[in-house]
Motif scaffolding. Sequence first.
Motif, short mmCIF file in Angstrom:
data_model
loop_
_atom_site.label_atom_id
_atom_site.label_comp_id
_atom_site.label_asym_id
_atom_site.label_seq_id
_atom_site.Cartn_x
_atom_site.Cartn_y
_atom_site.Cartn_z
N TYR A 1 -5.17 -1.41 10.77
CA TYR A 1 -6.55 -1.04 10.09
C TYR A 1 -7.32 -0.33 11.11
N TRP B 1 -4.44 2.93 7.91
CA TRP B 1 -4.33 2.92 6.49
C TRP B 1 -5.87 2.89 5.79
N LEU C 1 -9.53 -8.07 3.98
CA LEU C 1 -8.30 -7.94 3.67
C LEU C 1 -7.53 -8.03 4.78
N ALA C 2 -7.86 -6.74 5.64
CA ALA C 2 -7.31 -6.78 6.98
C ALA C 2 -7.32 -7.91 7.97
N ASP D 1 -15.88 -1.19 -0.69
CA ASP D 1 -14.79 -1.00 -0.48
C ASP D 1 -14.42 -1.47 1.05
N MET E 1 -9.39 2.38 3.61
CA MET E 1 -10.22 1.43 3.16
C MET E 1 -10.26 1.24 1.50
N CYS F 1 -1.93 -6.09 -4.78
CA CYS F 1 -2.16 -7.18 -4.16
C CYS F 1 -1.79 -8.61 -4.81
N LYS G 1 -3.32 -0.46 -3.98
CA LYS G 1 -2.90 -1.09 -3.18
C LYS G 1 -2.54 -2.41 -4.37
N ILE H 1 0.81 -1.18 0.19
CA ILE H 1 0.00 0.09 -0.16
C ILE H 1 0.74 1.35 0.07
N TRP I 1 -14.63 -5.08 1.72
CA TRP I 1 -13.33 -5.82 0.85
C TRP I 1 -12.00 -5.48 1.80
N SER I 2 -12.13 -4.44 2.22
CA SER I 2 -10.68 -3.96 3.02
C SER I 2 -10.91 -4.50 4.49
N ALA J 1 -9.97 0.44 -2.23
CA ALA J 1 -9.30 -0.62 -2.66
C ALA J 1 -8.15 -0.40 -3.62
#
Length: 353
Positions: free
Chosen positions: A163, A168, A204-205, A197, A170, A177, A175, A131, A200-201, A172
């Motif tokens: 997070y 950081w 992801l976290a 997002d 959120m 990935c 990043k 990121i 999703w974030s 998308a």
Amino acid sequence: MNSEESINLSINKLKKVSIIIPVYNVDSFIIQCLDSVRSQSYTNLEVILVDDCGTDNSMAVVQEYLKHHSFTEVKILHHTHNRGLSAARNTGLEAATGEYVFFLDSDDELTDDCISVMAEPIEKFYHDFVIANYEVKGSDKDYPALTLSTGALRNNKKILHSYAEGRWYMMAWNKLCNRKFLLDNKLFFEEGLLHEDVIWSFKLACKACSMYVIQEPTYRYTIRAASIMTGTDIERDAKQYIKVFEAITQFVVNEGMQQAQDEYTLLEGRKSTLLFSLLQRNEYGLYNRYYPYLHEMSPISPWAAFKSKTIGIKYLLRDLHYLLPMAWGKRYKRLFYNLYYKWRGKPIEGAFW
């Protein structure tokens, strides 16, 4: 080895990156977006454009642009009808062949060295995602900053905690990935929802075990002109956030993370902020209408969370309304807002509107 062979060998060592660009009603912005991709100093790129069936000239502009400008590798994918940003990103992710993927919104731009800067850490060590920071164009409003220092975070607890602390953002985009990591963990975007997002974030976290942070800005985020939100807009937005919270709650339950501190802090904090934001805007009718949905959406008792030391006394007092009958809980939540925010003049952290 001659210089040309040396250059080709260097190129072959670069990990392939797929840049996924959903295209929908951006005919005024798409050329600048594509220019920024074509200007990348990184060479091993796959560009995936997903036509999401807009009502303007966007795809005609794209086709004309590609007649006169070449890329290393370009795929154009077409939806049969408009399916939304989430579906377009998913379509791109499924079609990507790069080892890493990068989501780029078609009204935004990259710095010339964006992918080169973000790919450097993954050339040396594996990371689930990288990121970097970003710039904002078209607004004086403050947006979520990246406040972590440059470097690696190598365990999930640190990643998730950072997070939860809002260190950081959120969104998308911006990043880089690992594609296999996303696919293995089913980190697709929820279709048919706004604010996709957020879900999703959060996932992801919860799943990432290695991330690398770069403080240097590599992305230019464009804010389109918009009018002040009306009550109708807020109602539609609140409905969407409730669907988002339902999806996150289900994920937390399925993963058995109800008593995990950061997961509790994130979910209950955002639910409270939604209700407090409605009260702050004097949207009492919407508050009364949506409170019951959030009251029922509680995967763990705050008292149980307090006893297990998942939360402290402040969050216990904030969330005591779950232990009350719904009618009394609604009043308690409003009283807490008045005591803690309104009458003290304290700003709401991360207010929605």
